[in-house]
Design an enzyme around this catalytic site. Sequence first.
Site, PDB file in Angstrom:
ATOM      1  N   LYS A  49      10.499   5.962  -5.447  1.00 22.65           N
ATOM      2  CA  LYS A  49      10.684   7.103  -4.533  1.00 22.65           C
ATOM      3  C   LYS A  49      12.156   7.390  -4.240  1.00 22.65           C
ATOM      4  CE  LYS A  49       6.102   6.416  -2.447  1.00 22.65           C
ATOM      5  NZ  LYS A  49       5.200   6.736  -1.365  1.00 22.65           N
TER       6      LYS A  49
ATOM      7  N   VAL B  58       0.821  -1.208   0.000  1.00 21.00           N
ATOM      8  CA  VAL B  58       0.000   0.000   0.000  1.00 21.00           C
ATOM      9  C   VAL B  58       0.862   1.268   0.000  1.00 21.00           C
ATOM     10  CG1 VAL B  58      -1.286   1.356   1.712  1.00 21.00           C
ATOM     11  CG2 VAL B  58      -2.114  -0.872   1.030  1.00 21.00           C
ATOM     12  N   ASP B  59       0.514   2.201  -0.851  1.00 17.64           N
ATOM     13  CA  ASP B  59       1.148   3.526  -0.861  1.00 17.64           C
ATOM     14  C   ASP B  59       2.604   3.560  -1.334  1.00 17.64           C
ATOM     15  OD1 ASP B  59      -0.784   5.288  -0.345  1.00 17.64           O
ATOM     16  OD2 ASP B  59      -0.269   5.680   1.747  1.00 17.64           O
TER      17      ASP B  59
ATOM     18  N   THR C 167      -6.204   3.013  -4.285  1.00 15.73           N
ATOM     19  CA  THR C 167      -6.791   2.229  -5.362  1.00 15.73           C
ATOM     20  C   THR C 167      -7.755   1.222  -4.750  1.00 15.73           C
ATOM     21  OG1 THR C 167      -4.740   2.480  -6.560  1.00 15.73           O
ATOM     22  CG2 THR C 167      -6.246   0.788  -7.361  1.00 15.73           C
TER      23      THR C 167
ATOM     24  N   GLY D  65       3.404   3.390  -4.321  1.00 12.87           N
ATOM     25  CA  GLY D  65       3.404   4.178  -5.562  1.00 12.87           C
ATOM     26  C   GLY D  65       3.050   3.419  -6.832  1.00 12.87           C
TER      27      GLY D  65
ATOM     28  N   ASP E   5      13.632   9.823  -5.234  1.00 10.05           N
ATOM     29  CA  ASP E   5      13.708  11.281  -5.012  1.00 10.05           C
ATOM     30  C   ASP E   5      13.545  11.654  -3.545  1.00 10.05           C
ATOM     31  OD1 ASP E   5      10.495  12.404  -4.925  1.00 10.05           O
ATOM     32  OD2 ASP E   5      10.870  10.386  -5.630  1.00 10.05           O
TER      33      ASP E   5
ATOM     34  N   HIS F  18      -4.073  -3.637  -1.114  1.00  5.24           N
ATOM     35  CA  HIS F  18      -4.577  -4.690  -0.225  1.00  5.24           C
ATOM     36  C   HIS F  18      -5.060  -5.893  -1.025  1.00  5.24           C
ATOM     37  CE1 HIS F  18      -8.749  -3.646  -1.108  1.00  5.24           C
ATOM     38  NE2 HIS F  18      -8.323  -2.411  -1.126  1.00  5.24           N
TER      39      HIS F  18
HETATM   40  P1  GTP Z   1      -2.559   1.962  -3.107  1.00  7.98           P
HETATM   41  O1  GTP Z   1      -3.262   1.906  -4.401  1.00  7.98           O
HETATM   42  O2  GTP Z   1      -3.349   2.628  -2.034  1.00  7.98           O
HETATM   43  O3  GTP Z   1      -1.984   0.652  -2.684  1.00  7.98           O
HETATM   44  O4  GTP Z   1      -1.270   2.943  -3.296  1.00  7.98           O
HETATM   45  P2  GTP Z   1      -0.249   2.965  -4.500  1.00  7.98           P
HETATM   46  O5  GTP Z   1       0.814   1.954  -4.294  1.00  7.98           O
HETATM   47  O6  GTP Z   1      -0.971   2.954  -5.802  1.00  7.98           O
HETATM   48  O7  GTP Z   1       0.460   4.374  -4.265  1.00  7.98           O
HETATM   49  P3  GTP Z   1       0.098   5.755  -4.968  1.00  7.98           P
HETATM   50  O8  GTP Z   1       0.527   5.759  -6.384  1.00  7.98           O
HETATM   51  O9  GTP Z   1      -1.307   6.075  -4.664  1.00  7.98           O
HETATM   52  O10 GTP Z   1       1.110   6.703  -4.184  1.00  7.98           O
HETATM   53  C1  GTP Z   1       1.065   6.870  -2.789  1.00  7.98           C
HETATM   54  C2  GTP Z   1       1.659   8.218  -2.426  1.00  7.98           C
HETATM   55  O11 GTP Z   1       3.054   8.243  -2.733  1.00  7.98           O
HETATM   56  C3  GTP Z   1       1.064   9.390  -3.175  1.00  7.98           C
HETATM   57  O12 GTP Z   1       0.978  10.487  -2.308  1.00  7.98           O
HETATM   58  C4  GTP Z   1       2.060   9.672  -4.279  1.00  7.98           C
HETATM   59  O13 GTP Z   1       2.063  11.014  -4.700  1.00  7.98           O
HETATM   60  C5  GTP Z   1       3.364   9.321  -3.588  1.00  7.98           C
HETATM   61  N1  GTP Z   1       4.395   8.855  -4.529  1.00  7.98           N
HETATM   62  C6  GTP Z   1       4.280   7.865  -5.432  1.00  7.98           C
HETATM   63  N2  GTP Z   1       5.421   7.693  -6.109  1.00  7.98           N
HETATM   64  C7  GTP Z   1       6.292   8.609  -5.626  1.00  7.98           C
HETATM   65  C8  GTP Z   1       7.662   8.934  -5.901  1.00  7.98           C
HETATM   66  O14 GTP Z   1       8.326   8.339  -6.762  1.00  7.98           O
HETATM   67  N3  GTP Z   1       8.229   9.928  -5.173  1.00  7.98           N
HETATM   68  C9  GTP Z   1       7.554  10.603  -4.198  1.00  7.98           C
HETATM   69  N4  GTP Z   1       8.196  11.548  -3.541  1.00  7.98           N
HETATM   70  N5  GTP Z   1       6.274  10.326  -3.909  1.00  7.98           N
HETATM   71  C10 GTP Z   1       5.648   9.353  -4.608  1.00  7.98           C
HETATM   72 MG    MG Z   2      -2.895   2.580  -6.227  1.00 12.68          MG
END
Ligand code: GTP
Ligand code: MG
Length: 431
Positions: A134, A18-19, A43, A21, A136, A83
């Site tokens: 991430k 989760v989260d 998501t 990215g 960055d 999830h």
């Molecule tokens: P779920 O669908 O909830 O499992 O999350 P996910 O894995 O799809 O992550 P999502 O793309 O929603 O990104 C989660 C958070 O991380 C968001 O606030 C994005 O803006 C941030 N984020 C994603 N990729 C990067 C990155 O490469 N760098 C930074 N600094 N933030 C990122």
């Molecule tokens: Mg997602």
Amino acid sequence: MTSESKIRQPIITIAGHVDHGKTSLADAIRNTKVQDTEAGGITQKISFTKISLEQIKKQCPLIEKNNIKLEIPGFLFIDTPGHAAFSHLRKRGGSLADIVILLIDINEGIKPQTQEVIELLKISKIPFIIALNKIDNISGWRKQSENLKENIESQSVNTKMQFQEKLLTLIGSLHHYGFNAKPYYEISDFTKELALIPCSAKTKEGIPELILTLAGISEKFLKKNLTLGKIAKGIILEIKKEKDMLYAESILYDGKLNVRDEIVIATFNEPIVSKIRVLEEILPISSKFKPKDEVSASTGIRMQIVNKDNILPGMPFMIINNNLEELKKELKKEIGEELKTDERGIIIKADSLGSLEALITLLKQENIQIIKLGIGNINKKDLISAETNLKEDPINAVILGFNVEEDEEVKKLNKKIKIIKDEVIYKIIQE
Ligand code: GTP
Ligand code: MG
């Protein structure tokens, strides 16, 4: 390869914690902004996007620059919720994905959902690569070059040291799982070593290198598997209601399907036969569907089918070609074999056939027996089975729910039965 044998899009699934990215990475590859529009940035369900070769080349100038010839017509990406979703994506005898991108936040490392994906990848043996997202966020990190390797090299001494440290920790953890992982620029054989691609979905560093790796693996190692077969085959992902109409959102992973075709769909009992009333295909880089007379794998479709009783998420379907009895037998055998129950054991429920199968596989590894299983919420019948166990076989008076809830009735009635629910399989098993 003759021009007659058509190559289909490799299906690429993005999975991970989760989260970390996943959706942002899909956005970076497609040049879209889906993540911004998600409720709470989370998501909720599996989604798919088709990307043409032209669009891929645009996002990855390295392809033209290095004069790389690609035969794949594009990619079909599948984004999964953090999830408990990766396990949905199963087809008969394997995974729906041709390649998986396991995405890990480089600053967080391996988390429960990452671990679950790794366990499932180990069993299924699908080729996968790891996107270390991430970068960055590493303190002091600055984008210095469009070339990832150069970019990494030109970070300050301190930043580079942090990067190397995180990289080594991860390589160490992956070694524990039996994987020989290396940064992509040190890999000589992609079939023996696991590629790590540092990237940022935010700044797009590493995205061209990631796309190039995916395209390279598809062309070099998967082309034989990507030849379009003669029989249309797919998996139903979800049954959705829209304006009083029921749609079966599905992935067509092989063959061609025509709106006039008849299909046979597996169920827990007798497979069902149905005409397709409406056939729609996903538009490129979009979540919208458009009516089509014929669609060709790999693609995302939705169908309105005439006979829709008993259809459950995860069930496979096939086109019928004067061979209905044979297909029925085949589907029944496959479902029956995978979902065989024991004479004693616990009760398990999951939200799709794929997740149910994943749960069974992992339970079997722990030698846990199953007496009853099903797709959907935990209901009164499940409770009654568990209560029978309580009398005859108390140790098995347990219901496991993977990504499902209990019906209200069960919540009210249940006094004695232990119900374990979670969105991560191995946490359920631990408990
Ligand atoms: P779920 O669908 O909830 O499992 O999350 P996910 O894995 O799809 O992550 P999502 O793309 O929603 O990104 C989660 C958070 O991380 C968001 O606030 C994005 O803006 C941030 N984020 C994603 N990729 C990067 C990155 O490469 N760098 C930074 N600094 N933030 C990122
Ligand atoms: Mg997602």
